[in-house]
Structure formats: structure tokens, C-alpha cells
Design a protein around this motif. Structure first.
Motif, PDB file in Angstrom:
ATOM      1  N   THR A  57     -70.537 -11.143   0.996  1.00 36.40           N
ATOM      2  CA  THR A  57     -69.977 -10.457   2.154  1.00 36.40           C
ATOM      3  C   THR A  57     -70.696  -9.158   2.480  1.00 36.40           C
ATOM      4  O   THR A  57     -70.911  -8.843   3.654  1.00 36.40           O
ATOM      5  N   ALA A  58     -71.089  -8.396   1.448  1.00 34.43           N
ATOM      6  CA  ALA A  58     -71.639  -7.060   1.689  1.00 34.43           C
ATOM      7  C   ALA A  58     -73.106  -6.912   1.316  1.00 34.43           C
ATOM      8  O   ALA A  58     -73.909  -6.419   2.111  1.00 34.43           O
ATOM      9  N   VAL A  64     -80.012  -6.607   7.414  1.00 30.41           N
ATOM     10  CA  VAL A  64     -79.649  -6.749   8.832  1.00 30.41           C
ATOM     11  C   VAL A  64     -78.632  -5.688   9.233  1.00 30.41           C
ATOM     12  O   VAL A  64     -78.724  -5.096  10.311  1.00 30.41           O
ATOM     13  N   PHE A  65     -77.663  -5.436   8.357  1.00 29.35           N
ATOM     14  CA  PHE A  65     -76.621  -4.457   8.674  1.00 29.35           C
ATOM     15  C   PHE A  65     -77.200  -3.055   8.821  1.00 29.35           C
ATOM     16  O   PHE A  65     -76.821  -2.312   9.743  1.00 29.35           O
ATOM     17  N   LEU A  66     -78.117  -2.665   7.933  1.00 34.98           N
ATOM     18  CA  LEU A  66     -78.718  -1.334   8.014  1.00 34.98           C
ATOM     19  C   LEU A  66     -79.523  -1.179   9.304  1.00 34.98           C
ATOM     20  O   LEU A  66     -79.480  -0.118   9.945  1.00 34.98           O
ATOM     21  N   THR A  67     -80.238  -2.218   9.681  1.00 32.59           N
ATOM     22  CA  THR A  67     -80.971  -2.176  10.957  1.00 32.59           C
ATOM     23  C   THR A  67     -80.013  -2.022  12.127  1.00 32.59           C
ATOM     24  O   THR A  67     -80.249  -1.221  13.046  1.00 32.59           O
ATOM     25  N   LEU A 167     -71.185   3.553   4.069  1.00 36.08           N
ATOM     26  CA  LEU A 167     -72.647   3.635   4.144  1.00 36.08           C
ATOM     27  C   LEU A 167     -73.106   3.901   5.572  1.00 36.08           C
ATOM     28  O   LEU A 167     -74.002   4.729   5.803  1.00 36.08           O
ATOM     29  N   ALA A 168     -72.497   3.213   6.531  1.00 43.56           N
ATOM     30  CA  ALA A 168     -72.859   3.414   7.936  1.00 43.56           C
ATOM     31  C   ALA A 168     -72.562   4.841   8.384  1.00 43.56           C
ATOM     32  O   ALA A 168     -73.373   5.465   9.096  1.00 43.56           O
TER      33      ALA A 168
END
Length: 264
Positions: A57-58, A64-67, A167-168
Motif C-alpha cells: 500500500t505505501a 510515483v507518489f513522491l513524483t 511525508l508529503a
């Protein structure tokens, strides 16, 4: 007269359906909490499943999520700074960045991202397990699905949304400083003082609770939607569609309530 009676009947049916769904969610959540507090639930197998679910899930989506976070944060920070400077409000740019991105937008987008990627997958998986009688097979073998199939997904959803949203938000804070002050350290004291003024204990507790509720919504609703799927293969896509609509509605309700409690 017939139209009025039909309207009342339709409204009553919708209310009953909503109450039925709410009762089902509450009953399942109560069962999950009971399993969570049961010492017999916690064994090596359960921990292994939780770790795998958190990874899927994480951790697996991090690149991709960091981008995704970097692009959205940079665009929003640029828009906020440009607008603030155009209206002569440059001194409030840092506070606006934190309030818009950290407190509202990024946790909301993180929940949506995980809902679309993992929530839909959970809904599909549980629906297929029901259609293929896998859950009945587990019950026949006296293997309770709650500690091995459902509870790990609920826990991983909460952990994943809270961790990824944190984190975001950290990335957004760093990008905000770079966009406003660049590599100059002269604004560090003012920037950190602004952050500490906005993110007091009450706000941080509310933000954590909101992210935890987001995480619960993107896993609890797909699981219950999957369990409600009729045992017909063609109903699986319908179940996923209905589940995702409920997830989106729940996320919107949580966000609206959070805004109302914070600013009204």
C-alpha cells in the motif's frame, strides 16, 4: 397524489438503504476493534500479513507518489506565491502555503491516491473471494478471515495514509521554504516560528485524526462493499464502482467536517 406517494416511498427507501449501509459499517468496525483488542489475534502470521499490506500500500508506490507530491506541491506553492505577491501579501505566503498544502490539500490527495490504487484493489479482491467461495472455504476450515484478511488491511490503510501524508507534508514544507527564501538561511527562524504557530498540538492532533479516518475509510468501505457482492462474477465491477463512490463520499464528508470544525 400518486407522484407524492412515490416520492415519499423513494425517499424512505434511500434513507433505509443509507442506514443499512451505516449499520453494516459500524457492525464490521466493532468486530474489527474486538479482534484488534483480542490477544489471540496477534501472532507471527498476522504481523507478516500487516507488513506485506503496508509494503504493497505505501512502500511500493513511493517513487510515483513522491513524483506526484513534488509536482503538485511545486505548482500549488508557485500559484500561492504569485497570488500573494500580486496582492501585496507576500509576508503571508509561508502561512498560506502551510494552511493550504499541509493542513488540507496533501492529506486529501493522499487519501484519494490510496483509495484509487489500493482501495479499488481491496474491493476487487474481497469481492472475488466471495464470488469464488474462498471466504466460505476459510470458514469451513475454521480459519477466521478477520485477523488474516480484513484487520491487516484496515491497519495498513491507516498506517499508509498517515505515513504518506506526513511525508508529503514534510516535502511541501521544505519546498515552501526553498520557493520563498531559496538557499538563504536568513528566513529559517521566521519560517519555523510560523510553522510552530500554526501547527500547535490541537491542530496536529486533528490532522492525525483526519488522516487516520481517511485511512480507515479507504479500506473499511471497500472491504464491506466486497463482502456485500452477490455471488455472480459480473457483479464484481459493479461492487467496485459502488464501493469507490462510497469511499469518495466518505472522504469528502471527513474533509468538510474537518474544515467546519477548524474554521467555523
Amino acid at each position: 397524489m400518486n407522484f407524492l406517494a412515490a416520492s415519499i416511498e423513494s425517499l424512505g427507501a434511500k434513507i433505509v438503504r443509507i442506514l443499512t449501509v451505516g449499520y453494516g459499517l459500524l457492525a464490521f468496525l466493532t468486530e474489527a476493534l474486538s479482534a484488534l483488542l483480542d490477544r489471540n489475534t496477534w501472532n507471527r502470521a498476522t504481523f507478516d500479513v500487516i507488513v506485506k499490506q503496508v509494503y504493497f500500500t505505501a512502500v511500493q508506490i513511493l517513487p510515483v507518489f513522491l513524483t506526484y507530491v513534488l509536482v503538485i506541491s511545486w505548482l500549488m506553492i508557485t500559484i500561492i506565491l504569485t497570488t500573494a505577491r500580486d496582492f501585496g501579501l507576500g509576508q503571508f505566503a509561508s502561512e498560506m502555503t502551510i494552511r493550504v498544502l499541509v493542513l488540507e490539500l496533501l492529506p486529501f490527495l493522499t487519501a484519494l491516491y490510496i483509495a484509487l490504487r489500493s482501495g479499488s484493489a481491496i474491493n476487487t479482491e474481497i469481492a472475488l473471494m466471495r464470488v469464488n467461495n474462498e471466504l466460505d472455504a476459510l470458514a469451513h476450515c475454521k480459519v477466521p478471515p478477520m485477523p488474516f484478511e480484513f484487520l491487516p488491511r484496515l491497519i495498513s490503510g491507516v498506517i499508509s495514509v498517515v505515513a504518506l501524508a506526513s511525508l508529503a507534508c514534510l516535502i511541501a514544507v521544505m519546498l515552501g521554504y526553498l520557493a520563498i527564501y531559496g538557499l538563504n538561511t536568513s528566513g529559517f527562524e521566521y519560517y519555523t516560528r510560523t510553522i510552530s504557530k500554526i501547527l500547535d498540538f490541537k491542530i496536529m492532533a486533528g490532522l492525525f485524526l483526519k488522516c487516520a479516518l481517511f485511512g480507515l475509510a479507504v479500506t473499511l468501505i471497500p472491504i464491506t462493499a466486497g463482502l456485500e457482492t452477490p455471488k455472480k462474477l459480473f457483479m464484481v465491477p459493479v461492487s467496485v464502482l459502488r464501493g469507490m463512490m462510497k469511499v469518495f463520499f466518505a472522504i469528502m464528508v471527513i474533509e468538510v467536517v474537518s474544515l467546519a470544525l477548524k474554521y467555523i
